[in-house]
Design a protein around this motif. Structure first.
Motif, mmCIF file in Angstrom:
data_model
loop_
_atom_site.group_PDB
_atom_site.id
_atom_site.type_symbol
_atom_site.label_atom_id
_atom_site.label_comp_id
_atom_site.label_asym_id
_atom_site.label_seq_id
_atom_site.Cartn_x
_atom_site.Cartn_y
_atom_site.Cartn_z
ATOM 1 N N CYS A 1 47.094 -1.988 -17.205
ATOM 2 C CA CYS A 1 47.975 -0.903 -17.602
ATOM 3 C C CYS A 1 49.624 -1.582 -17.800
ATOM 4 O O CYS A 1 50.504 -0.911 -18.489
ATOM 5 C CB CYS A 1 48.049 0.352 -17.160
ATOM 6 N N CYS B 1 50.621 2.177 -9.717
ATOM 7 C CA CYS B 1 49.336 1.769 -9.987
ATOM 8 C C CYS B 1 48.296 3.012 -10.036
ATOM 9 O O CYS B 1 48.195 3.762 -8.974
ATOM 10 C CB CYS B 1 48.757 0.868 -9.074
ATOM 11 N N CYS C 1 41.855 -3.280 -11.604
ATOM 12 C CA CYS C 1 42.905 -3.382 -12.284
ATOM 13 C C CYS C 1 42.807 -2.886 -13.963
ATOM 14 O O CYS C 1 41.608 -3.622 -14.530
ATOM 15 C CB CYS C 1 43.544 -4.738 -12.349
ATOM 16 N N CYS D 1 52.742 -1.726 -13.079
ATOM 17 C CA CYS D 1 53.340 -2.451 -11.761
ATOM 18 C C CYS D 1 54.194 -3.215 -12.345
ATOM 19 O O CYS D 1 55.187 -3.528 -11.602
ATOM 20 C CB CYS D 1 52.146 -2.999 -10.946
HETATM 21 S S1 SF4 Z 1 48.229 -3.427 -14.280
HETATM 22 FE FE1 SF4 Z 1 49.021 -3.034 -12.349
HETATM 23 S S2 SF4 Z 1 49.460 -0.949 -12.287
HETATM 24 FE FE2 SF4 Z 1 48.042 -1.225 -13.985
HETATM 25 S S3 SF4 Z 1 45.955 -1.081 -13.055
HETATM 26 FE FE3 SF4 Z 1 46.645 -3.232 -12.893
HETATM 27 S S4 SF4 Z 1 47.396 -3.442 -10.692
HETATM 28 FE FE4 SF4 Z 1 47.523 -1.176 -11.393
#
Ligand code: SF4
Ligand code: SF4
Length: 71
Positions: A44, A19, A41, A47
């Protein structure tokens, strides 16, 4: 809330390390990942893609619409 739920975590740390905005932390007591700062968040999906057991659910409500090409 873009990252919605973590269920079935095995505590591998992959999501925490992937992340870019440190949304996810490891709960010291349970040794499982928890959503700590959901407002950061960026949707993306890293994770979710790195999780080996598919434990992470991301809601699409804040996803960015696909851009149409210019004429
Ligand atoms: S989608 Fe997942 S990896 Fe991406 S910013 Fe959000 S929590 Fe973080
Ligand atoms: S990647 Fe999946 S299994 Fe590993 S700590 Fe994160 S939620 Fe848990």
């Amino acid at each position: 809330m873009p990252i919605h739920q973590i269920s079935g975590c095995i505590g591998c740390n992959a999501c925490i390390e992937s992340c870019p905005t440190d949304v996810i932390k490891l709960d010291e007591a349970t040794q499982k990942a928890v959503i700590k700062y959901p407002e950061d968040c960026q949707i993306c999906h890293l994770c979710r893609l790195y999780c080996p057991v598919g434990a992470i659910t991301i809601t699409p409500e804040k996803s960015i619409p696909v851009m149409v090409s210019w004429r």
